[in-house]
Every structure is written in structure tokens, then in C-alpha cells.
Motif scaffolding. Sequence first.
Motif, PDB file in Angstrom:
ATOM      1  N   TRP A  11       0.824  -1.270   0.061  1.00  0.00           N
ATOM      2  CA  TRP A  11      -0.088  -0.088   0.071  1.00  0.00           C
ATOM      3  C   TRP A  11       0.906   1.433   0.054  1.00  0.00           C
ATOM      4  O   TRP A  11       0.468   2.155  -0.576  1.00  0.00           O
ATOM      5  CB  TRP A  11      -0.922   0.130   1.239  1.00  0.00           C
ATOM      6  N   ALA A  56     -15.353   0.980  -0.266  1.00  0.00           N
ATOM      7  CA  ALA A  56     -15.568   0.368   0.877  1.00  0.00           C
ATOM      8  C   ALA A  56     -17.071  -0.263   0.950  1.00  0.00           C
ATOM      9  O   ALA A  56     -17.207  -1.504   1.291  1.00  0.00           O
ATOM     10  CB  ALA A  56     -15.273   1.219   1.976  1.00  0.00           C
ATOM     11  N   SER A  59     -17.043  -3.085  -1.200  1.00  0.00           N
ATOM     12  CA  SER A  59     -16.346  -4.304  -0.822  1.00  0.00           C
ATOM     13  C   SER A  59     -17.186  -4.867   0.478  1.00  0.00           C
ATOM     14  O   SER A  59     -17.087  -6.190   0.587  1.00  0.00           O
ATOM     15  CB  SER A  59     -15.157  -3.546   0.034  1.00  0.00           C
ATOM     16  N   ASP A  60     -17.770  -3.945   1.213  1.00  0.00           N
ATOM     17  CA  ASP A  60     -18.978  -4.950   2.163  1.00  0.00           C
ATOM     18  C   ASP A  60     -19.972  -5.747   1.443  1.00  0.00           C
ATOM     19  O   ASP A  60     -20.256  -6.654   2.028  1.00  0.00           O
ATOM     20  CB  ASP A  60     -19.126  -3.692   2.890  1.00  0.00           C
ATOM     21  N   GLY A  63     -17.843  -8.382  -1.268  1.00  0.00           N
ATOM     22  CA  GLY A  63     -16.524  -9.013  -0.499  1.00  0.00           C
ATOM     23  C   GLY A  63     -15.225  -8.639  -1.086  1.00  0.00           C
ATOM     24  O   GLY A  63     -15.208  -7.957  -1.981  1.00  0.00           O
ATOM     25  N   ARG A  64     -14.263  -8.393   0.022  1.00  0.00           N
ATOM     26  CA  ARG A  64     -12.908  -7.859  -0.075  1.00  0.00           C
ATOM     27  C   ARG A  64     -12.272  -8.570  -1.292  1.00  0.00           C
ATOM     28  O   ARG A  64     -11.649  -7.682  -2.031  1.00  0.00           O
ATOM     29  CB  ARG A  64     -12.381  -7.902   1.390  1.00  0.00           C
ATOM     30  N   LYS A  65     -12.148  -9.671  -1.263  1.00  0.00           N
ATOM     31  CA  LYS A  65     -11.514 -10.485  -2.139  1.00  0.00           C
ATOM     32  C   LYS A  65     -11.833 -10.282  -3.831  1.00  0.00           C
ATOM     33  O   LYS A  65     -10.979  -9.772  -4.694  1.00  0.00           O
ATOM     34  CB  LYS A  65     -11.470 -11.926  -2.072  1.00  0.00           C
ATOM     35  N   VAL A  67     -13.125  -7.307  -4.969  1.00  0.00           N
ATOM     36  CA  VAL A  67     -13.050  -6.006  -5.195  1.00  0.00           C
ATOM     37  C   VAL A  67     -11.464  -5.820  -5.389  1.00  0.00           C
ATOM     38  O   VAL A  67     -11.021  -5.330  -6.219  1.00  0.00           O
ATOM     39  CB  VAL A  67     -13.482  -5.036  -4.031  1.00  0.00           C
ATOM     40  N   LEU A  68     -10.558  -6.562  -4.506  1.00  0.00           N
ATOM     41  CA  LEU A  68      -9.214  -6.421  -4.758  1.00  0.00           C
ATOM     42  C   LEU A  68      -8.709  -6.945  -5.901  1.00  0.00           C
ATOM     43  O   LEU A  68      -7.844  -6.518  -6.746  1.00  0.00           O
ATOM     44  CB  LEU A  68      -8.562  -7.088  -3.530  1.00  0.00           C
TER      45      LEU A  68
END
Length: 93
Positions: A11, A56, A59-60, A63-65, A67-68
Motif C-alpha cells: 500500500w 468500501a 467491498s462490504d 466481498g473484499r477479495k 473487489v481487490l
Amino acid sequence: MLRVTAMTAWWATSYWLLLVYMTTYLVEFEHIERTLAFEINTANMAILIVVAPFGALLSDKVGRKRVLLACVRQLDLCLACRCFGSCITPIRF
């Protein structure tokens, strides 16, 4: 602990490259005036402030994975376009 260190380093490097070094890159290699480069950098930071909460929320929701992974794919596409020419113009042999 190692995972957190790696994510923080990733990051921090990304932040530095995109928001700090980009001004120098635009001036030195793209030959853009310094004031315009700073204006572009400021606009990028303002856009980041506005877009981050929506990222954010997404992502919520999904899911975070996911989005990443979508962000990494988009970054790969941008880098490929930059390295191998414009994605808009066709490749001529």
C-alpha cells in the motif's frame, strides 16, 4: 505478522508511486508543466477521497477479495496498455 507487513509495504509503495512520484514523472518524462502536474495530482487526490467510501461499500457488499481482484485486473490492463501501446488504436503489423 508477515502478511500485514507485506500489505502495508504494498500500500505504501502504491501510494508513493501514484500520488507522490507521479508529479515528477509527468514533468520529467511527459514534459508537462509543473503547475499542471500538481493540479493533476491534486485532482487525483480529491477523486480518491470521493471514491474511497464507495469502494468500501462495494467491498462490504460483494466481498473484499472480489473487489481487490477486480482492482488488480484493472491495474494489469492499464499497465499492459501503457507498456504495449494504446488499447484504443489497433495494432498494425
